[in-house]
Motif scaffolding. Structure first.
Motif, PDB file in Angstrom:
ATOM      1  N   GLY A  38       0.866  -1.292  -0.102  1.00 57.11           N
ATOM      2  CA  GLY A  38       0.169   0.068  -0.118  1.00 57.11           C
ATOM      3  C   GLY A  38       0.904   1.016  -0.097  1.00 57.11           C
ATOM      4  O   GLY A  38       0.445   2.430  -0.881  1.00 57.11           O
ATOM      5  N   TYR A  39       1.870   0.823   0.829  1.00 54.96           N
ATOM      6  CA  TYR A  39       2.867   2.348   1.092  1.00 54.96           C
ATOM      7  C   TYR A  39       3.651   2.398  -0.296  1.00 54.96           C
ATOM      8  O   TYR A  39       3.521   4.027  -0.828  1.00 54.96           O
ATOM      9  N   GLU A  40       3.932   1.233  -0.590  1.00 51.45           N
ATOM     10  CA  GLU A  40       4.934   1.649  -1.906  1.00 51.45           C
ATOM     11  C   GLU A  40       3.956   1.912  -3.729  1.00 51.45           C
ATOM     12  O   GLU A  40       4.156   2.623  -4.513  1.00 51.45           O
ATOM     13  N   ASN A  41       2.532   1.531  -3.224  1.00 50.62           N
ATOM     14  CA  ASN A  41       1.726   1.566  -4.196  1.00 50.62           C
ATOM     15  C   ASN A  41       1.539   3.231  -4.683  1.00 50.62           C
ATOM     16  O   ASN A  41       1.605   3.710  -5.641  1.00 50.62           O
ATOM     17  N   LEU A  42       1.287   3.630  -3.451  1.00 49.57           N
ATOM     18  CA  LEU A  42       0.921   5.109  -3.384  1.00 49.57           C
ATOM     19  C   LEU A  42       2.237   6.662  -3.641  1.00 49.57           C
ATOM     20  O   LEU A  42       2.215   7.076  -3.716  1.00 49.57           O
ATOM     21  N   ARG A  43       3.508   5.576  -3.256  1.00 48.68           N
ATOM     22  CA  ARG A  43       4.594   7.135  -3.522  1.00 48.68           C
ATOM     23  C   ARG A  43       4.451   6.452  -5.089  1.00 48.68           C
ATOM     24  O   ARG A  43       5.711   6.921  -6.212  1.00 48.68           O
ATOM     25  N   LYS A  44       4.111   5.986  -5.961  1.00 46.15           N
ATOM     26  CA  LYS A  44       4.543   5.753  -6.934  1.00 46.15           C
ATOM     27  C   LYS A  44       3.945   6.485  -8.387  1.00 46.15           C
ATOM     28  O   LYS A  44       2.221   6.602  -8.622  1.00 46.15           O
ATOM     29  N   PRO A  45       4.288   7.060  -8.743  1.00 42.35           N
ATOM     30  CA  PRO A  45       3.494   8.318  -9.949  1.00 42.35           C
ATOM     31  C   PRO A  45       2.851   8.387 -10.690  1.00 42.35           C
ATOM     32  O   PRO A  45       1.823   9.330 -10.451  1.00 42.35           O
ATOM     33  N   HIS A  46       2.842   6.933 -11.140  1.00 35.48           N
ATOM     34  CA  HIS A  46       1.241   6.759 -11.884  1.00 35.48           C
ATOM     35  C   HIS A  46       0.652   6.509 -11.159  1.00 35.48           C
ATOM     36  O   HIS A  46      -0.674   7.442 -12.022  1.00 35.48           O
ATOM     37  N   LEU A  47      -0.463   6.084 -10.486  1.00 34.00           N
ATOM     38  CA  LEU A  47      -0.974   5.709  -9.488  1.00 34.00           C
ATOM     39  C   LEU A  47      -1.494   6.604  -8.720  1.00 34.00           C
ATOM     40  O   LEU A  47      -2.335   7.391  -8.616  1.00 34.00           O
ATOM     41  N   LYS A  48      -0.507   7.215  -8.026  1.00 29.06           N
ATOM     42  CA  LYS A  48      -0.601   9.228  -7.688  1.00 29.06           C
ATOM     43  C   LYS A  48      -1.377   9.476  -8.199  1.00 29.06           C
ATOM     44  O   LYS A  48      -2.572   9.461  -7.985  1.00 29.06           O
ATOM     45  N   ALA A  49      -1.457   9.805  -9.694  1.00 33.67           N
ATOM     46  CA  ALA A  49      -1.948  10.796 -11.002  1.00 33.67           C
ATOM     47  C   ALA A  49      -3.180   9.988 -10.844  1.00 33.67           C
ATOM     48  O   ALA A  49      -3.900  10.812 -10.966  1.00 33.67           O
ATOM     49  N   TYR A  50      -4.042   8.851 -11.046  1.00 35.17           N
ATOM     50  CA  TYR A  50      -4.260   8.220 -10.694  1.00 35.17           C
ATOM     51  C   TYR A  50      -5.192   8.220 -10.284  1.00 35.17           C
ATOM     52  O   TYR A  50      -6.614   8.624 -10.140  1.00 35.17           O
ATOM     53  N   ILE A  51      -5.157   8.218  -8.570  1.00 33.91           N
ATOM     54  CA  ILE A  51      -5.905   8.292  -7.652  1.00 33.91           C
ATOM     55  C   ILE A  51      -6.374  10.049  -7.262  1.00 33.91           C
ATOM     56  O   ILE A  51      -7.964  10.351  -7.240  1.00 33.91           O
ATOM     57  N   ASP A  52      -5.419  10.654  -7.657  1.00 29.64           N
ATOM     58  CA  ASP A  52      -5.927  12.574  -7.653  1.00 29.64           C
ATOM     59  C   ASP A  52      -6.580  12.744  -8.982  1.00 29.64           C
ATOM     60  O   ASP A  52      -7.018  13.515  -8.515  1.00 29.64           O
TER      61      ASP A  52
END
Length: 142
Positions: A38-52
């Motif tokens: 979970g922590y690692e996924n939240l640090r991935k830029p493309h995943l964070k961009a999708y969430i945002d």
């Protein structure tokens, strides 16, 4: 970069609950590694961009735009909106649909007028005002 199906599920669950570990487990990651993943996924830029991006879309759906507010207030002012009111007649209470009250229409007009600064007070004061200084403190008072 494209999200894997598991990452997309993680992101969608994270948007729902806000807990990275819980989201990782629901997305299919091992319970042993859920916190780390979970922590690692939240640090991935493309995943964070999708969430945002998804959070912004959700906020845009929930929050009225300024244009939508003006359209709604305008429809009130034009008496295009209807409301149900309870009327007590001879046969007892009944619900009647009618246009909104004159008071509510006037309030809508007032809000539109404020938006377009139609009723602003002029607070620009001009003029020649002389200043006189009176020295009433004697030398003994100092």
């Amino acid at each position: 970069m494209k999200l894997t199906e598991k990452q997309k599920r993680f992101a969608d669950y994270y948007i729902e609950c806000g807990n990275a570990s819980e989201s990782a487990v629901k997305a299919g990651y091992s319970e042993k590694t859920a916190t780390e993943m979970g922590y690692e996924n939240l640090r991935k830029p493309h995943l964070k961009a999708y969430i945002d991006e998804r959070l912004k879309e959700l906020a845009d759906k929930r929050i009225m735009s300024a244009e939508e507010v003006l359209q709604t207030v305008t429809s009130f002012a034009r008496n295009e909106e209807q409301e149900d009111v309870v009327v007590f007649g001879e046969s007892g209470p009944e619900i009647v649909t009618k246009g909104i009250s004159a008071k509510d229409r006037l309030k809508a007009l007032e809000l539109i007028g404020k938006r377009y600064a139609m009723w602003t007070d002029n607070k620009n004061l001009t003029g020649n005002m002389g200043v006189t200084i009176i020295d009433d403190i004697g030398e003994d008072d100092a």
